[in-house]
Design a protein around this motif. Structure first.
Motif, PDB file in Angstrom:
ATOM      1  N   UNK B  26       0.901  -1.274  -0.005  1.00  0.00           N
ATOM      2  CA  UNK B  26       0.094  -0.047  -0.016  1.00  0.00           C
ATOM      3  C   UNK B  26       0.906   1.122   0.250  1.00  0.00           C
ATOM      4  N   UNK B  28       3.108   1.867  -1.754  1.00  0.00           N
ATOM      5  CA  UNK B  28       3.542   2.071  -3.235  1.00  0.00           C
ATOM      6  C   UNK B  28       2.348   2.180  -3.903  1.00  0.00           C
ATOM      7  N   UNK B  29       1.090   2.405  -3.401  1.00  0.00           N
ATOM      8  CA  UNK B  29      -0.133   3.032  -4.099  1.00  0.00           C
ATOM      9  C   UNK B  29      -0.433   4.261  -3.191  1.00  0.00           C
ATOM     10  N   UNK B  31       0.603   7.274  -3.054  1.00  0.00           N
ATOM     11  CA  UNK B  31       0.612   8.779  -3.620  1.00  0.00           C
ATOM     12  C   UNK B  31      -0.804   9.103  -4.117  1.00  0.00           C
ATOM     13  N   UNK B  34      -7.145   8.095  -3.704  1.00  0.00           N
ATOM     14  CA  UNK B  34      -8.313   7.443  -4.366  1.00  0.00           C
ATOM     15  C   UNK B  34      -8.233   5.943  -4.483  1.00  0.00           C
ATOM     16  N   UNK B  35      -6.847   5.436  -4.932  1.00  0.00           N
ATOM     17  CA  UNK B  35      -6.713   4.164  -4.948  1.00  0.00           C
ATOM     18  C   UNK B  35      -6.614   3.387  -3.628  1.00  0.00           C
ATOM     19  N   UNK B  37      -8.561   4.034  -1.324  1.00  0.00           N
ATOM     20  CA  UNK B  37      -9.960   4.034  -0.989  1.00  0.00           C
ATOM     21  C   UNK B  37     -10.589   2.953  -1.650  1.00  0.00           C
ATOM     22  N   UNK B  38     -10.397   2.534  -2.983  1.00  0.00           N
ATOM     23  CA  UNK B  38     -10.948   1.338  -3.277  1.00  0.00           C
ATOM     24  C   UNK B  38     -10.357   0.087  -2.874  1.00  0.00           C
ATOM     25  N   UNK B  39      -8.965   0.275  -2.478  1.00  0.00           N
ATOM     26  CA  UNK B  39      -8.591  -1.103  -1.648  1.00  0.00           C
ATOM     27  C   UNK B  39      -9.235  -1.290  -0.503  1.00  0.00           C
ATOM     28  N   UNK B  41     -12.458  -0.861   0.045  1.00  0.00           N
ATOM     29  CA  UNK B  41     -13.561  -1.480  -0.147  1.00  0.00           C
ATOM     30  C   UNK B  41     -13.630  -2.801  -0.720  1.00  0.00           C
ATOM     31  N   UNK B  42     -12.300  -3.368  -1.088  1.00  0.00           N
ATOM     32  CA  UNK B  42     -12.136  -4.603  -1.689  1.00  0.00           C
ATOM     33  C   UNK B  42     -12.564  -5.922  -0.807  1.00  0.00           C
ATOM     34  N   UNK B 166     -13.542  10.772  -3.098  1.00  0.00           N
ATOM     35  CA  UNK B 166     -14.533   9.790  -3.150  1.00  0.00           C
ATOM     36  C   UNK B 166     -15.434   9.704  -4.354  1.00  0.00           C
ATOM     37  N   UNK B 167     -15.256  10.795  -5.123  1.00  0.00           N
ATOM     38  CA  UNK B 167     -16.051  10.928  -6.638  1.00  0.00           C
ATOM     39  C   UNK B 167     -17.530  11.209  -6.414  1.00  0.00           C
ATOM     40  N   UNK B 168     -17.978  11.463  -5.055  1.00  0.00           N
ATOM     41  CA  UNK B 168     -19.271  11.728  -4.908  1.00  0.00           C
ATOM     42  C   UNK B 168     -19.569  13.076  -5.414  1.00  0.00           C
TER      43      UNK B 168
END
Lengths: 174, 423
Positions: B26, B28-29, B31, B34-35, B37-39, B41-42, B166-168
């Protein structure tokens, strides 16, 4: 993989050590290569692993160990030069190419490799596989991440819960 | 994983990797938040990890402090100017339009590089490509959406909200009001948590949008309340009149009335969220016009309990803070933050317009942009930090709106995801 099992014993100039995988396969490698592992380094410095003894690695199976050793053998010369100030750009490019090729593997092998790199504390390999997994995650939706990393399909309850979260954040599920 | 039958398909190996390995991955993700946040929710184990403060602190060791809370700026490159003219010209395709631009601070968890806001949120209807950012709070950016046809605009304003992490997104129905146009000047974005502060761990969603505006016809300040749940507007009138808005935080706005030969009067217009009552209180202090005053801002302390007023002068920032105790209107001048000479630029005295101050909501930060640098004053810790060189695009945008995005990324993950991981 046969490469490390040169069978020459200790005839060569380099000192050799024997590593024994969880399924009892013996691997003979140069001490310098095996010493990339922080875990093994001390044992080897103490003179262990030579001759008929071998160092047992109960957490690593033979398929994974051969893969790990492939990495160690390739990286040992550069590591021996201590960060290699005299390494040429060609050498470095070659190592980079090797690394890219090396992690271009099936997820199940990748996971075994992550665990082995962690247990054996091979710093370079740890960051190489972590970077690979990170690259697999970047820019993907939660469901795509699950698929890419080979998670089992979510149960209907899990699926419903994920859908609810996604909806709340205004995301499409897929 | 399919290849290992022993797993029985119920647990997934990647999900239950040791925390140290997950950290390696993580980080390495990291930066791009948003990536991550996706993790989160995985799967459940990962969701739990991303609500664990100590793990988040390993990922972002210095975030949540000082200038790290400032993730970037939203601004509109195309100045709309006179709205009637601008809209008419848009309609005739004289002007090119573009969505608001996001400019990240160095090391921002929203990733590097200047981008359009539409790279953060879906914008299929193109609403945000005609938008102008006006305010920001709790990770949300409020935009005024410009109409595309002039005849539709009379007396109506449309607002759009989006959360770049979040993209809301949320677009309000038109507000039909006499205080449209430049008279709408105060904004507040309220979350669910503002209605029930005790709910602590529950995740927080957008609940209300408040606008204050001055009506020419009755000379009063009107407060408009939009509810996300009912998707409708309601209005409240206050008795205050002909005051100038200085700044706002949460549901409070700071106004002043200039007085000839006297210090101006300062007022706070407050909206009590739980009771929906409006108050208008004169403050027992003021600011000194003649001492190089440039602006005053209102802010809420990080614990959310106290209000502060920061007045920015050429050489220093004075901070007045509301005191605990029975009387809400007791204030103390708690500190004067000196602006060191190296921050000042000779030009700011003569060309004060080149110096822009912008108040950053909630976390008590104040951003100052001077000729070529952006500074942040942390009102609580008294620190002044240089954030970055002011990019050309922002510098040349001196007359347009520029909205700083301030988010404590750790708190954001813990609060927004906390309620989910307990479910």
């Amino acid at each position: 993989m046969a490469a490390p099992e040169s069978g020459d014993g200790n005839n060569g100039a380099a000192r050799m050590v024997t590593l024994i995988s969880s399924d009892n396969t013996r691997f003979e490698v140069e001490a310098a290569a095996a010493s990339l592992s922080q875990t093994l380094q001390l044992t080897i410095l103490d003179g262990g692993g030579g001759g008929g003894d071998g160092i047992p690695l109960p957490n690593v199976d033979s398929a994974t160990l051969s893969k790990v050793l492939e990495y160690c053998i390739k990286h040992a010369p550069a590591a021996a030069n201590g960060g290699a100030p005299n390494a040429t750009a060609v050498d470095r490019a070659e190592l980079e190419r090797f690394d890219n090729e090396f992690v271009n593997i099936d997820q199940s092998v990748l996971y075994s490799l992550i665990m082995a790199a962690h247990n054996l504390e091979i710093e370079g390999l740890q960051s190489l596989v972590a970077k690979k997994v990170a690259d697999m995650i970047k820019g993907k939706s939660p469901m795509e991440i699950r698929r890419t990393l080979g998670f089992p399909d979510p149960t209907p309850e899990e699926q419903a819960e994920m859908n609810a979260h996604m909806l709340e954040y205004g995301w499409a599920y897929e | 994983m399919a290849s290992t039958a022993a797993d029985g398909g119920t647990t997934d190996r990647a999900a239950v990797l040791p925390e140290d390995i997950l950290f390696e991955i993580f980080s390495r993700v990291q930066e791009d938040a948003r990536d991550l946040l996706c993790c989160a929710f995985t799967c459940k184990p990962w969701l739990r990890l991303f609500t664990d403060r100590s793990f988040l602190l390993r990922l972002w060791p210095d975030h949540g402090h000082g200038h790290r809370r400032l993730l970037g700026f939203f601004f509109q490159k195309n100045l709309y100017g006179n709205r009637k003219m601008a809209i008419k010209k848009h309609a005739r395709r004289y002007y090119s339009v573009s969505a608001p631009t996001f400019l990240p601070t160095p090391g921002s968890p929203l990733g590097p590089g200047e981008r359009a806001i539409t790279s953060f949120v879906a914008d299929d209807d193109g609403a945000f490509s005609y938008a102008e950012p006006v305010a920001s709070r709790n990770g949300f950016v409020l935009m005024r959406i410009m109409p595309r046809k002039y005849h539709k605009t009379k007396g109506q304003v449309v607002f759009g909200l989006c959360n770049p992490i979040t993209g809301e997104r949320h677009v309000t129905p038109p507000l039909d009001c006499a205080c449209h146009g430049h008279c709408v000047n105060g904004y507040a974005i309220l979350m669910d948590a503002d209605h029930s502060p005790s709910s602590g761990g529950r995740h927080s969603a957008f609940s209300q949008l408040l606008l204050t505006g001055y009506h020419d016809d009755d000379g009063h300040v009107h407060l408009h309340v939009y509810s996300a749940a009912t998707r409708s507007w309601s209005a409240l009138t206050t008795r205050c009149h002909s005051a100038f808005l200085l700044g706002a935080d949460d549901a409070h706005w700071l106004y002043y009335t200039p007085r000839y030969h006297h210090r101006p009067r300062l007022y706070i217009l407050g909206f009590e969220v739980t009771t929906a009552r409006v108050s208008f209180t004169e403050l027992p202090f003021s600011f000194n016009f003649s001492a190089g005053w440039s602006s005053s801002f209102l802010c809420v302390s990080r614990d959310g309990n106290r209000l502060s007023v920061a007045s920015v002068y050429a050489m220093q920032v004075d901070v007045w803070t509301q005191q605990d105790g029975g009387d809400d209107n007791q204030w103390l001048c708690t500190q004067g933050i000196k602006i060191p000479p190296k921050v000042r630029h000779p030009e700011i005295y003569t060309y004060s317009r080149r110096r822009k101050c912008s108040f950053l909501n909630r976390g008590s930060l104040l951003a100052l942009y001077e000729c070529d640098n952006i500074f942040v004053v942390d009102i609580e810790s008294n620190d002044l930090e240089r954030v970055m060189v002011c990019p050309e695009s922002l510098l040349h945008n001196a007359y347009g709106t520029c909205v700083p995005l301030e988010v404590d990324i750790l708190e954001f993950f813990i609060v927004r995801l906390g309620g989910l991981s307990q479910g």
